[in-house]
Design an enzyme around this catalytic site. Sequence first.
Site, mmCIF file in Angstrom:
data_model
loop_
_atom_site.group_PDB
_atom_site.id
_atom_site.type_symbol
_atom_site.label_atom_id
_atom_site.label_comp_id
_atom_site.label_asym_id
_atom_site.label_seq_id
_atom_site.Cartn_x
_atom_site.Cartn_y
_atom_site.Cartn_z
ATOM 1 N N HIS A 1 0.836 -1.191 0.000
ATOM 2 C CA HIS A 1 0.000 0.000 0.000
ATOM 3 C C HIS A 1 0.877 1.249 0.000
ATOM 4 O O HIS A 1 2.038 1.218 0.428
ATOM 5 C CB HIS A 1 -0.919 -0.006 1.217
ATOM 6 C CG HIS A 1 -1.983 -1.051 1.137
ATOM 7 N ND1 HIS A 1 -2.977 -1.166 2.078
ATOM 8 C CD2 HIS A 1 -2.222 -2.035 0.234
ATOM 9 C CE1 HIS A 1 -3.787 -2.160 1.752
ATOM 10 N NE2 HIS A 1 -3.339 -2.713 0.638
ATOM 11 N N CYS B 1 -1.981 -1.027 7.647
ATOM 12 C CA CYS B 1 -1.215 0.209 7.474
ATOM 13 C C CYS B 1 -1.398 1.133 8.676
ATOM 14 O O CYS B 1 -0.470 1.851 9.042
ATOM 15 C CB CYS B 1 -1.615 0.905 6.180
ATOM 16 S SG CYS B 1 -1.013 0.015 4.715
ATOM 17 N N GLU C 1 0.893 4.014 1.790
ATOM 18 C CA GLU C 1 1.393 4.492 3.076
ATOM 19 C C GLU C 1 2.481 3.575 3.624
ATOM 20 O O GLU C 1 3.455 4.048 4.224
ATOM 21 C CB GLU C 1 0.267 4.698 4.091
ATOM 22 C CG GLU C 1 -0.577 3.478 4.370
ATOM 23 C CD GLU C 1 -1.756 3.285 3.435
ATOM 24 O OE1 GLU C 1 -1.598 3.353 2.209
ATOM 25 O OE2 GLU C 1 -2.865 3.025 3.945
ATOM 26 N N CYS D 1 -5.945 1.021 5.607
ATOM 27 C CA CYS D 1 -6.482 -0.235 6.128
ATOM 28 C C CYS D 1 -5.931 -0.449 7.542
ATOM 29 O O CYS D 1 -5.085 0.310 8.009
ATOM 30 C CB CYS D 1 -6.088 -1.391 5.215
ATOM 31 S SG CYS D 1 -4.318 -1.792 5.251
#
Length: 144
Positions: free
Chosen positions: A72, A103, A74, A100
């Site tokens: 992802h 993360c 981030e 999510c």
Amino acid sequence: MEIISDKQTALDKRYLRMARIWAENSYCKRRQVGALVVKNKMIISDGYNGTPSGFENNCEDESGMTLPYVMHAEANAITKLASSHNSSNGATLYITTAPCIECSKLIIQSGITRVVYEDKYRVEDGVNLLQKSGIEVLNLMLSE
């Protein structure tokens, strides 16, 4: 007091627009996500969703599902900080889509104290975890 918040909102919108542009670097077809880590008005890291270094830039399988090893945005931005001399303690994370839960754990551990995002994620567990941990979370819609 209102002038300061207006100034901060203007900055937040600028950084979110930059994160949106950064998302265009992603090879993912289902969703392109961009992230910026900002501290003291300086971008100290950036990321977008995609495969780990050395992998082909295919994010989805033949049926269009995201491959399990895709990182992802981030997570990419936070892990990139690990190889730099920068610290994310007290920083703000700007991300085009809400994080999510996995993360969000990274965000908490990294010392980031503020998260600004544009699009909601289908599951709100990540945002709820951030709020529970005392991180300021702001859903900011950009109009364009």
